[in-house]
Scaffold this motif. Sequence first.
Motif, PDB file in Angstrom:
ATOM      1  N   PHE A  53      -4.963  -0.642 -19.819  1.00 48.08           N
ATOM      2  CA  PHE A  53      -3.832  -0.135 -19.039  1.00 48.08           C
ATOM      3  C   PHE A  53      -3.801  -0.857 -17.697  1.00 48.08           C
ATOM      4  CE2 PHE A  53      -5.442   3.093 -21.872  1.00 48.08           C
ATOM      5  CZ  PHE A  53      -4.312   3.678 -22.433  1.00 48.08           C
ATOM      6  N   PHE A  54      -2.644  -1.422 -17.349  1.00 43.44           N
ATOM      7  CA  PHE A  54      -2.482  -2.125 -16.078  1.00 43.44           C
ATOM      8  C   PHE A  54      -1.228  -1.606 -15.384  1.00 43.44           C
ATOM      9  CE2 PHE A  54      -4.921  -5.050 -18.689  1.00 43.44           C
ATOM     10  CZ  PHE A  54      -5.898  -5.513 -17.813  1.00 43.44           C
TER      11      PHE A  54
ATOM     12  N   LEU B 223       9.136  -1.697 -21.208  1.00 41.48           N
ATOM     13  CA  LEU B 223       7.830  -2.273 -21.487  1.00 41.48           C
ATOM     14  C   LEU B 223       6.706  -1.432 -20.920  1.00 41.48           C
ATOM     15  CD1 LEU B 223       8.627  -6.046 -20.806  1.00 41.48           C
ATOM     16  CD2 LEU B 223       8.439  -4.906 -23.011  1.00 41.48           C
ATOM     17  N   ALA B 224       6.966  -0.727 -19.815  1.00 41.42           N
ATOM     18  CA  ALA B 224       5.962   0.141 -19.205  1.00 41.42           C
ATOM     19  C   ALA B 224       6.143   1.573 -19.713  1.00 41.42           C
ATOM     20  CB  ALA B 224       6.077   0.102 -17.692  1.00 41.42           C
ATOM     21  N   SER B 225       5.045   2.337 -19.697  1.00 40.44           N
ATOM     22  CA  SER B 225       5.105   3.710 -20.174  1.00 40.44           C
ATOM     23  C   SER B 225       4.273   4.609 -19.261  1.00 40.44           C
ATOM     24  CB  SER B 225       4.589   3.797 -21.611  1.00 40.44           C
ATOM     25  OG  SER B 225       3.269   3.289 -21.691  1.00 40.44           O
ATOM     26  N   LYS B 226       4.397   5.923 -19.457  1.00 40.74           N
ATOM     27  CA  LYS B 226       3.650   6.886 -18.658  1.00 40.74           C
ATOM     28  C   LYS B 226       2.179   6.836 -19.049  1.00 40.74           C
ATOM     29  CE  LYS B 226       3.503  11.784 -17.434  1.00 40.74           C
ATOM     30  NZ  LYS B 226       4.083  13.140 -17.707  1.00 40.74           N
TER      31      LYS B 226
ATOM     32  N   LYS C 197       2.379  -1.644 -26.259  1.00 40.75           N
ATOM     33  CA  LYS C 197       2.967  -0.418 -26.805  1.00 40.75           C
ATOM     34  C   LYS C 197       4.368  -0.187 -26.264  1.00 40.75           C
ATOM     35  CE  LYS C 197       2.187   4.561 -27.169  1.00 40.75           C
ATOM     36  NZ  LYS C 197       1.289   5.689 -26.820  1.00 40.75           N
ATOM     37  N   GLY C 198       4.535  -0.151 -24.933  1.00 38.70           N
ATOM     38  CA  GLY C 198       5.845   0.102 -24.351  1.00 38.70           C
ATOM     39  C   GLY C 198       6.281   1.541 -24.551  1.00 38.70           C
ATOM     40  N   GLU C 199       7.489   1.815 -24.127  1.00 48.75           N
ATOM     41  CA  GLU C 199       8.047   3.168 -24.236  1.00 48.75           C
ATOM     42  C   GLU C 199       9.024   3.234 -25.389  1.00 48.75           C
ATOM     43  OE1 GLU C 199      10.895   4.873 -21.220  1.00 48.75           O
ATOM     44  OE2 GLU C 199       9.129   6.073 -20.727  1.00 48.75           O
TER      45      GLU C 199
ATOM     46  N   THR D  87      -0.942   7.866 -11.509  1.00 51.35           N
ATOM     47  CA  THR D  87       0.335   8.547 -11.781  1.00 51.35           C
ATOM     48  C   THR D  87       1.449   7.532 -11.991  1.00 51.35           C
ATOM     49  OG1 THR D  87       0.735   8.694  -9.405  1.00 51.35           O
ATOM     50  CG2 THR D  87      -0.321  10.594 -10.469  1.00 51.35           C
ATOM     51  N   LYS D  88       1.140   6.272 -11.798  1.00 44.46           N
ATOM     52  CA  LYS D  88       2.151   5.229 -11.936  1.00 44.46           C
ATOM     53  C   LYS D  88       2.348   4.853 -13.408  1.00 44.46           C
ATOM     54  CE  LYS D  88       1.112   3.180  -7.420  1.00 44.46           C
ATOM     55  NZ  LYS D  88       0.714   1.933  -6.709  1.00 44.46           N
ATOM     56  N   ARG D  89       3.486   4.243 -13.709  1.00 44.77           N
ATOM     57  CA  ARG D  89       3.724   3.741 -15.065  1.00 44.77           C
ATOM     58  C   ARG D  89       2.803   2.534 -15.294  1.00 44.77           C
ATOM     59  NH1 ARG D  89       8.219   5.965 -17.226  1.00 44.77           N
ATOM     60  NH2 ARG D  89       8.455   4.334 -18.783  1.00 44.77           N
ATOM     61  N   VAL D  90       2.410   2.370 -16.543  1.00 43.45           N
ATOM     62  CA  VAL D  90       1.444   1.317 -16.863  1.00 43.45           C
ATOM     63  C   VAL D  90       1.920   0.495 -18.063  1.00 43.45           C
ATOM     64  CG1 VAL D  90      -0.566   2.554 -15.963  1.00 43.45           C
ATOM     65  CG2 VAL D  90       0.141   2.890 -18.355  1.00 43.45           C
ATOM     66  N   TYR D  91       1.379  -0.688 -18.151  1.00 44.82           N
ATOM     67  CA  TYR D  91       1.547  -1.513 -19.356  1.00 44.82           C
ATOM     68  C   TYR D  91       0.313  -1.262 -20.231  1.00 44.82           C
ATOM     69  CZ  TYR D  91       5.136  -3.891 -16.652  1.00 44.82           C
ATOM     70  OH  TYR D  91       6.256  -4.170 -15.905  1.00 44.82           O
ATOM     71  N   GLU D  92       0.545  -0.781 -21.451  1.00 41.98           N
ATOM     72  CA  GLU D  92      -0.555  -0.415 -22.348  1.00 41.98           C
ATOM     73  C   GLU D  92      -0.682  -1.455 -23.465  1.00 41.98           C
ATOM     74  OE1 GLU D  92      -1.771   3.046 -25.592  1.00 41.98           O
ATOM     75  OE2 GLU D  92      -0.287   3.507 -24.024  1.00 41.98           O
ATOM     76  N   PHE D  93      -1.854  -2.069 -23.559  1.00 43.35           N
ATOM     77  CA  PHE D  93      -2.123  -3.094 -24.572  1.00 43.35           C
ATOM     78  C   PHE D  93      -3.167  -2.577 -25.571  1.00 43.35           C
ATOM     79  CE2 PHE D  93      -1.065  -5.175 -20.553  1.00 43.35           C
ATOM     80  CZ  PHE D  93      -0.002  -5.989 -20.939  1.00 43.35           C
ATOM     81  N   ASN D  94      -2.883  -2.716 -26.852  1.00 39.67           N
ATOM     82  CA  ASN D  94      -3.844  -2.383 -27.913  1.00 39.67           C
ATOM     83  C   ASN D  94      -4.336  -3.691 -28.514  1.00 39.67           C
ATOM     84  OD1 ASN D  94      -3.410   0.404 -27.601  1.00 39.67           O
ATOM     85  ND2 ASN D  94      -1.606   0.317 -28.898  1.00 39.67           N
ATOM     86  N   LEU D  95      -5.581  -4.037 -28.247  1.00 41.93           N
ATOM     87  CA  LEU D  95      -6.096  -5.348 -28.639  1.00 41.93           C
ATOM     88  C   LEU D  95      -7.277  -5.230 -29.598  1.00 41.93           C
ATOM     89  CD1 LEU D  95      -6.074  -7.175 -25.181  1.00 41.93           C
ATOM     90  CD2 LEU D  95      -4.347  -7.285 -26.968  1.00 41.93           C
ATOM     91  N   PRO D  96      -7.269  -6.008 -30.684  1.00 41.17           N
ATOM     92  CA  PRO D  96      -8.445  -6.056 -31.571  1.00 41.17           C
ATOM     93  C   PRO D  96      -9.627  -6.685 -30.826  1.00 41.17           C
ATOM     94  CG  PRO D  96      -6.501  -7.012 -32.624  1.00 41.17           C
ATOM     95  CD  PRO D  96      -6.170  -6.840 -31.184  1.00 41.17           C
ATOM     96  N   SER D  97     -10.813  -6.182 -31.108  1.00 44.68           N
ATOM     97  CA  SER D  97     -12.005  -6.708 -30.439  1.00 44.68           C
ATOM     98  C   SER D  97     -12.192  -8.199 -30.724  1.00 44.68           C
ATOM     99  CB  SER D  97     -13.242  -5.933 -30.901  1.00 44.68           C
ATOM    100  OG  SER D  97     -13.090  -4.560 -30.626  1.00 44.68           O
TER     101      SER D  97
END
Length: 540
Positions: free
Chosen positions: A478-479, A515-518, A506-508, A526-536
């Motif tokens: 999360f960034f 592109l950003a989500s809660k 992921k996005g909203e 409390t800010k909106r974040v960019y959520e990335f789901n990455l394979p190891s």
Amino acid sequence: MRKSKTDKHTAEINVTRAVQTDLGDTYCLVTKGKKRHWVSLTEIVDSPKTVLADLARAGIPLVSSKAVSNLRNLLQDHPKPTLALVASQPGWLADNVYVHPNGDIQKGQKVDAEIIVAFLADSAYGSAGSEDEWKKAIAPYIEEHDTMTFLLAYGFASVLIAKVRPSPQNPIVELFGAREAGKSTIAMGVGSIFGGCPEGDIGIGRTANATPASFKPVQRMANDTLLFLDETNIVDKAVEENLKLFFDHTSRDERLRHGSTSRSQPIRNALLLTGNQRLAERSKAALAIVDAAKSRCLSIDVEGQVFKGKNLTTSDHEKRLVGLRNASNQFYGTASRAFIERIIAECEKDKDAFAKRISKLMAQFREKMPEAEHLPNRLKTTIALSCAAGYIAWKWRIWPSKKRTILTACSAIYEEAGRMSARDVQFTSPAIKRLVELIQNHAGAIEVCEKTKKRSPSVKAGTVGYMVNEGKGTSRFFFEADAMERLLGASMKSDLKEIRQHGFLKGEKGSSSRLASKAPSYIPTTKRVYEFNLPSALLS
């Protein structure tokens, strides 16, 4: 004097029989002494050079125009044909009739029609020893060895392709790694299911030094069986650069010819390749073509040794390779015949029920595996079909080992293929590569969070993002927007869109598709974040 010899040679050639299929195709038996070969009347019109070449290989050479003309006259006046089943290529001639590449015929009890073999036999697909001798000889090399176990199951799968509904595309498996790692030997061991050739070095295998035009006839003569091509390092340059071999193999059929509306018989088989480097990575084709080729080929990196083990020395590994090679040269061809005999019995009993059984086993394997969203569906199907085939062979007591390690081996191959596919995505996407480098370079400034703990907003000094380990080879990052903009710079928006297209952002959800989500409650912001789901695998 020369003329009389030619006349004598021509006079020895006769057309002694004719048969006709239920579709109306006529085949004539051309003989010269003890030499004999069946000729298709359709093919003598469409491809006369092919027919004459096959006759020459069968020991009936016709070189002069007079000899060819005489043959045509004999074919024109052929005897009255009788009905028969004609195999113009190996494989499944009917649901309960199988013709091996060496011309051996296996059929069910309900078959009473005459069966004609109208192709040139390949003696490498013969048999030697007994089924029990083969199982005993091969068993030591599959115990706790995932690659060999999977490949053996893959070999059995080649016979089942025609029985699956709907029938999958022809699978391809490629072994690559260091020289003298044992790639050819292990492939030879798998090929022993179908045949062997003690006089050669690779059993049923052939050199991969093939031109695009020569590949299809070779593929057709290994229909419904395993086709092993050794040493892709010497493959024809045209094949290497445009990866035509991958697309030719999965397409199943020959190129359409101008003015022809007839359909060729489909070609079904499993292709096994060996080489020092992935063939797709040597290609100069466009990126989209390379990606399409990779989606068709399951590549397995054997690294320095095909057999793995903590205490396995180089000397031990060499002894295993010698042992497997000797076993493959002594006992071969019996397992496929036992497997096919059982398939024929199942199809005579209820072919639809057998097809459903295979599909059910494949579906059960897929359900047990993690999603691996970047692993192409074709490759998932290849592994699932192999697991199903191996299980059926084990259930029928044709599998060499009493201990069932098939699921474990196929799971390991599936997981490694998923990691390799994830890495392939990274290497083909500059945006994903930048994101991965960003995470690796700022690993110390990314705070690790736990989903079970609710966090109040409190950002530590120097923190640029947050990570949650999801398990099953996946991590979530999360960034915040300002941190992401600072790290990616001017390319941020275009990079994020590209990463989302690959399924990592992921996005909203909803109509806005932002592109950003809660942020979740366990992320301390409390800010909106960019959520990335990455394979190891991308991060290793």
